[in-house]
Design a protein around this motif. Structure first.
Motif, PDB file in Angstrom:
ATOM      1  N   LEU A 123      47.489   6.169  41.116  1.00 38.54           N
ATOM      2  CA  LEU A 123      48.137   6.926  40.044  1.00 38.54           C
ATOM      3  C   LEU A 123      49.132   6.050  39.286  1.00 38.54           C
ATOM      4  O   LEU A 123      49.198   6.088  38.053  1.00 38.54           O
ATOM      5  CB  LEU A 123      48.846   8.144  40.647  1.00 38.54           C
ATOM      6  N   LEU A 124      49.898   5.227  40.050  1.00 43.42           N
ATOM      7  CA  LEU A 124      50.843   4.318  39.427  1.00 43.42           C
ATOM      8  C   LEU A 124      50.123   3.313  38.541  1.00 43.42           C
ATOM      9  O   LEU A 124      50.547   3.033  37.404  1.00 43.42           O
ATOM     10  CB  LEU A 124      51.663   3.607  40.503  1.00 43.42           C
ATOM     11  N   LEU A 125      49.036   2.762  39.037  1.00 41.95           N
ATOM     12  CA  LEU A 125      48.253   1.805  38.244  1.00 41.95           C
ATOM     13  C   LEU A 125      47.688   2.456  36.997  1.00 41.95           C
ATOM     14  O   LEU A 125      47.636   1.846  35.921  1.00 41.95           O
ATOM     15  CB  LEU A 125      47.127   1.212  39.104  1.00 41.95           C
ATOM     16  N   ILE A 148      48.967   5.069  35.428  1.00 41.54           N
ATOM     17  CA  ILE A 148      50.072   5.285  34.486  1.00 41.54           C
ATOM     18  C   ILE A 148      50.429   3.986  33.781  1.00 41.54           C
ATOM     19  O   ILE A 148      50.648   3.958  32.551  1.00 41.54           O
ATOM     20  CB  ILE A 148      51.294   5.858  35.238  1.00 41.54           C
ATOM     21  N   MET A 149      50.486   2.881  34.567  1.00 45.99           N
ATOM     22  CA  MET A 149      50.802   1.583  33.973  1.00 45.99           C
ATOM     23  C   MET A 149      49.729   1.183  32.963  1.00 45.99           C
ATOM     24  O   MET A 149      50.043   0.664  31.870  1.00 45.99           O
ATOM     25  CB  MET A 149      50.925   0.521  35.065  1.00 45.99           C
ATOM     26  N   ALA A 201      48.697   7.371  45.486  1.00 44.37           N
ATOM     27  CA  ALA A 201      49.926   7.122  44.725  1.00 44.37           C
ATOM     28  C   ALA A 201      49.836   5.786  43.988  1.00 44.37           C
ATOM     29  O   ALA A 201      50.264   5.670  42.833  1.00 44.37           O
ATOM     30  CB  ALA A 201      51.123   7.130  45.673  1.00 44.37           C
ATOM     31  N   LEU A 202      49.278   4.777  44.687  1.00 42.31           N
ATOM     32  CA  LEU A 202      49.126   3.467  44.058  1.00 42.31           C
ATOM     33  C   LEU A 202      48.167   3.538  42.874  1.00 42.31           C
ATOM     34  O   LEU A 202      48.439   2.967  41.794  1.00 42.31           O
ATOM     35  CB  LEU A 202      48.626   2.457  45.093  1.00 42.31           C
TER      36      LEU A 202
END
Length: 524
Positions: free
Chosen positions: A500-502, A504-505, A497-498
Motif C-alpha cells: 500500500l505504501l509503495l 501510494i508512493m 502495508a508495504l
C-alpha cells in the motif's frame, strides 16, 4: 539417651510419611516399566504414597508390591510378549534370507496393526474406568497430588484431565513419536527424525530423506493413533478438544535422554533431562561370576545381551557368533537361552540372566555387545564401555547410529554376519583405542553435572506436587493456529502495508510527474 534417639527416629519417619504426597501412576508395560519402576521406588523411599493403574494382562507390572498399591482393570491393555518376540525373530529371518521389499512391508504393516490394537485396547480400558462410577469416585476421594505417566499411551493423560490433576511425563516417546517433536520447535533442516538414522549435519539428499520420513510418520499417526484417541476424546472429554493438546498441556516432561546422547536441538523450559537416571555404581558380582571375570587376566571380558525380546537366536547366527567369540583371548559372558552352539569356545559362558549394570561397571569389561536399547546404551555411557551394536527393531538402529556418530560404537547387521565379519568388528572395538576414549569422554560429560538425574526427576515431581502444577513453564505455542504460530498473518499484514505504501508512493510520483509535465507544456 537411647530412648531419646529412638523417639527422634520415630518422629522423623512419621513426619516424612505425613508430609509425603499421593502419586497416581499410569505406566506403559514392557521395558518402559523398568524405567518407571525406578522412579516409583524412589518416590516411595521418600515417603510418598504410590498407586499404580495396571491392566489385568500386564506383562511386567505386578499386582503385589511393597512400593505401591495397584488398581487392576479387568481388561487387556498390556504388551503382547509372545507377539513382539516372534516379530523380532521373523524380521531377523527376512533380513537373513534377503527377502524382497514386499515381504518386509507386510511385516511392518502387521506391527502397525498390533500398535493400532494396543491403542484401541487402551481406549477401551479408559472407557471402562470412566464408566465405573465407584472407581472414579474412589480416585477423586483419594485426593492425589499428581499423575505420573508414560505418554507412549494416552491413558494417564485422559485420567489426569478427568481428575483435574497436574500431569508429569516420564517420556522419551509419546503416541506421536519422540517427545521433543510434541512440544519443542523442530527445524527439519538439522533435527533428524528418529528412524532416519541421520545426524544434525545433513546434505540436501539427507534433508529430503528427513522430510519424507517426517511425512510418513504423520501418515502413520493419522492411521494408527488418531482414530482411537479422537473418538475417545470426543466421547468423554469434549467434542471441541484436540486429544493431543492434552499431551502438550503436561506440566513437566522428564526426558529420558540428554545431549550426551541426543543431537543439539531447541527445547522448552518444562523439559527436564534425566538421561541415565536408572544407572548406578556397580555392585559386587556373585562369587562364581567374579571368579570367571577375574580369570580373564589382562585380556578382559566381553558382555553380550540382546534384551528381553530376544534371549535366543536362529541357530546358524548363534553358531557364527559363538565361533567368533572362540577366536578371541577375552572371556565372554553371553545372555542366551537357546540350544548350546556346537562352536562354543571354552572362553564363553552362557547365562539365562546377567547383572548388566554391575558387569558394565567392572574394571575388566572391555566391550558391550548389545542390540541398542535406550537403557543399555545409557548404562554403557554411564560406565564408559564401547559398544558393538547388533540392532534389531524399533528405536535400536537410531540409538546406535547416534553412538556411531560420536565414535563410541560400531554396528554390524546381525542377520547377515558371519564369524569373520563379527570377529573383525570385535577386534576393531577392542583394540582401536578411540572407541573407549570417546565413550569415556561421554561418560565424564554425563557425570559432570551438579545433581544426579534421578534426584532432579524427583525434585520436579515434588515441585509440581507442592505448587499444584507448573503452568508458568508451559508454552502457549500449541494453543496457537498454524498461521499465528508462524506469524503468517503478521507477515501478510506487513506485506500489504508495504504494498500500500509503495502504491501510494507510486501514485504520488505519478501525480507529481503529471503536474510537472503539464507545467512544461504550458510554459512552451
Amino acid at each position: 539417651m537411647h530412648h531419646f534417639t529412638w523417639t527422634v527416629l520415630v518422629l522423623s519417619v512419621t513426619l516424612s510419611v505425613s508430609s509425603g504426597g499421593k502419586v497416581l501412576v499410569f505406566p506403559l508395560d514392557g521395558s518402559h516399566w523398568v524405567n518407571m519402576k525406578v522412579i516409583v521406588e524412589e518416590l516411595h523411599s521418600r515417603g510418598h504414597s504410590i498407586t499404580v493403574v495396571r491392566a489385568s494382562d500386564s506383562w511386567y507390572i505386578k499386582e503385589e508390591s511393597p512400593h505401591y498399591k495397584a488398581i487392576t482393570i479387568p481388561t487387556p491393555g498390556g504388551f503382547d510378549e509372545k507377539f513382539f518376540g516372534s516379530f523380532v525373530m521373523r524380521q531377523l529371518n527376512i533380513r537373513k534370507e534377503g527377502k524382497f521389499f514386499w515381504t518386509r512391508l507386510m511385516l511392518e504393516l502387521e506391527v502397525a496393526e498390533k500398535f493400532t490394537e494396543l491403542h484401541r485396547q487402551m481406549c477401551e480400558m479408559m472407557a471402562m474406568m470412566f464408566q465405573d462410577e465407584a472407581l472414579m469416585k474412589s480416585l477423586t476421594d483419594s485426593k492425589f497430588d499428581v499423575v505420573l505417566t508414560d505418554p507412549g499411551v494416552g491413558g494417564g493423560v485422559f485420567l489426569a484431565r478427568r481428575l483435574g490433576l497436574p500431569l508429569v511425563f516420564n517420556v522419551r516417546w509419546t503416541v506421536h513419536g519422540e517427545g521433543h517433536f510434541a512440544i519443542a520447535p523442530t527445524p527439519l533442516s538439522y533435527v533428524p527424525i528418529p528412524g532416519a538414522e541421520l545426524t544434525d549435519k545433513m546434505t540436501f539428499s539427507q534433508r529430503l530423506q528427513n522430510m519424507l520420513t517426517y511425512a510418513f510418520n504423520l501418515y502413520q499417526i493419522s492411521t494408527v493413533v488418531a482414530p482411537h484417541y479422537n473418538t475417545f476424546c470426543k466421547r468423554f472429554i469434549g467434542p471441541d478438544v484436540d486429544y493431543f493438546s492434552l499431551f502438550q498441556d503436561a506440566d513437566i516432561w522428564l526426558m529420558r535422554n540428554d545431549f550426551t546422547f541426543e543431537f543439539p536441538r531447541p527445547t522448552m523450559p518444562n523439559v527436564i533431562y534425566m538421561s541415565g537416571f536408572q544407572c548406578k555404581p556397580a555392585r559386587p558380582l556373585p562369587v562364581d561370576l567374579e571368579e570367571f571375570v577375574n580369570s580373564s587376566g589382562e585380556h578382559g571380558v566381553i558382555i553380550m545381551t540382546l534384551g528381553t525380546l530376544l534371549a535366543e537366536l536362529p541357530s546358524d547366527i548363534a553358531e557364527e557368533i559363538a565361533a567368533a567369540f572362540a577366536q578371541l583371548p577375552q572371556k565372554v559372558i553371553w545372555r542366551y537361552t537357546g540350544a548350546k552352539p556346537s562352536t562354543l569356545g571354552n572362553n564363553t559362558l552362557l547365562v539365562d540372566w546377567l547383572p548388566q549394570n554391575d558387569l558394565l561397571g567392572h574394571a575388566k569389561t572391555k566391550v558391550f555387545v548389545a542390540h541398542g536399547g535406550t537403557n543399555g546404551v545409557q548404562e554403557a555411557i554411564y560406565h564408559g564401555v564401547p559398544i558393538l551394536g547388533l540392532p534389531l527393531v524399533f528405536d535400536q538402529p537410531d540409538n546406535l547410529s547416534r553412538m556411531v556418530a560420536r565414535g563410541t560404537s560400531k554396528v554390524v547387521d546381525i542377520a547377515t554376519l558371519d564369524r569373520a565379519v563379527f570377529v573383525e568388528a570385535l577386534k576393531e572395538v577392542l583394540y582401536e583405542p578411540s572407541y573407549r576414549e570417546n565413550m569415556q569422554r561421554l561418560s565424564r560429560i554425563h557425570h559432570d553435572q551438579p545433581m544426579k538425574p534421578l534426584d532432579r526427576a524427583i525434585f520436579w515431581i515434588e515441585f509440581v506436587m507442592r505448587n499444584g502444577g507448573a503452568p508458568h513453564l508451559r508454552t502457549q505455542s500449541f494453543r496457537m493456529s498454524w498461521i499465528a504460530y508462524h506469524s503468517i498473518d503478521v507477515i501478510l499484514t506487513l506485506l500489504m502495508a508495504l504494498l500500500l505504501l509503495l502504491l501510494i508512493m507510486f501514485l504520488a510520483i505519478k501525480k507529481c510527474c503529471s503536474l510537472l509535465f503539464r507545467k512544461k507544456i504550458k510554459s512552451e
